[in-house]
Design an enzyme around this catalytic site. Structure first.
Site, PDB file in Angstrom:
ATOM      1  CE  LYS A 145      16.723  -2.765 -16.388  1.00 44.82           C
ATOM      2  NZ  LYS A 145      15.658  -1.755 -16.578  1.00 44.82           N
TER       3      LYS A 145
ATOM      4  NE  ARG B 168      22.685   4.782  -6.307  1.00 45.15           N
ATOM      5  CZ  ARG B 168      21.797   4.309  -7.184  1.00 45.15           C
ATOM      6  NH1 ARG B 168      22.133   4.188  -8.452  1.00 45.15           N
ATOM      7  NH2 ARG B 168      20.611   3.939  -6.785  1.00 45.15           N
TER       8      ARG B 168
ATOM      9  NE  ARG C  44      15.584  -1.601  -5.322  1.00 40.59           N
ATOM     10  CZ  ARG C  44      16.497  -0.646  -5.558  1.00 40.59           C
ATOM     11  NH1 ARG C  44      17.238  -0.193  -4.580  1.00 40.59           N
ATOM     12  NH2 ARG C  44      16.666  -0.189  -6.760  1.00 40.59           N
TER      13      ARG C  44
ATOM     14  NE  ARG D 147      17.730   6.293  -4.605  1.00 36.54           N
ATOM     15  CZ  ARG D 147      17.486   5.722  -5.768  1.00 36.54           C
ATOM     16  NH1 ARG D 147      17.710   6.396  -6.874  1.00 36.54           N
ATOM     17  NH2 ARG D 147      17.056   4.485  -5.855  1.00 36.54           N
TER      18      ARG D 147
END
Ligand SMILES: [Zn+2]
Length: 221
Positions: free
Chosen positions: A13, A127, A171, A160
């Site tokens: 986003k 990621r 989340r 991360r």
């Protein structure tokens, strides 16, 4: 054009908002950036926000909205803006409605960037980020030539802490719980467009651009 961008963590986003703001020549308003700006400039609002952050507390909705309101009053917002990641809660949305009323402004459109949770989890948990230069990789979609090593600077690729599956699932749960009432708040009042981000980043950009009536997503980088 006055826009609001919604989207779960991992849908891209923020990056879409940056491109769209550039194409529409309107400011990109992210609360994180405005907070940092107030704190760096040591404004009254900044000092107030810092007090909560120092205690590890969430900044209260009313203060967050005051900070956004002061931003929306600036000259460069008079012809439009893109709100990115704000409001986050129904409480903030109600405050925002009041502020926009006072400013005699109305939202033109809400763009909701959507992706199913499974794909978001795959995207984020795969990621990897270069510890040295910050380049972003993905173990399947954008793998480095040598596993665990950055193509650009030979730095080490790390995951991360936020990107482990358990944290992502949590989340997402929080995001969905908070966003549902937000969407209900605007339903029937503000035009809402869902944009699927299940293809490449560029395809999503194209869809976001056509949602606001822009023909081409070719923007100068
Ligand atoms: Zn690197």
């Amino acid at each position: 054009m006055r826009l609001m961008l919604l989207g779960a963590p991992g849908v891209g986003k923020g990056s879409q908002a940056v491109l769209l703001a550039k194409a529409l020549s309107v400011p990109h308003i992210s609360t994180g950036d405005i907070f940092r700006c107030h704190i760096v400039n040591n404004t009254e609002l900044g000092k107030e926000a810092q007090k909560y952050m120092d205690k590890g507390m969430l900044v209260p909705d009313e203060l967050t909205v005051s900070i956004v309101a002061s931003r929306l009053k600036q000259d460069d917002c008079q012809d439009g803006f893109i709100l990115d990641g704000f409001p986050r809660t129904i409480n903030q949305a109600v405050f925002l409605d009041k502020v926009l009323d006072e400013l005699k402004m109305q939202l033109d459109m809400i763009i909701n960037i959507v992706l199913d949770d499974r794909s978001i989890i795959n995207r984020l948990s795969g990621r990897r980020i270069c510890a040295k230069c910050g380049a972003v990789y993905h173990i399947e979609d954008k793998a480095p030539a040598n596993e665990g090593i950055c193509d650009l600077c030979k730095g080490e690729l790390i995951q991360r802490e936020d990107d482990n599956e358990e944290t992502i699932v949590r989340r997402l749960k929080v995001y969905h719980e908070m966003t549902k009432p937000l969407i209900d708040n605007y339903k029937g009042r503000v035009k809402m467009v869902d944009v699927e981000s299940n293809k490449s980043f560029e395809v999503t950009t194209q869809k976001v651009f056509s949602a606001v009536g822009l023909k081409s997503a070719k923007v100068e980088a």
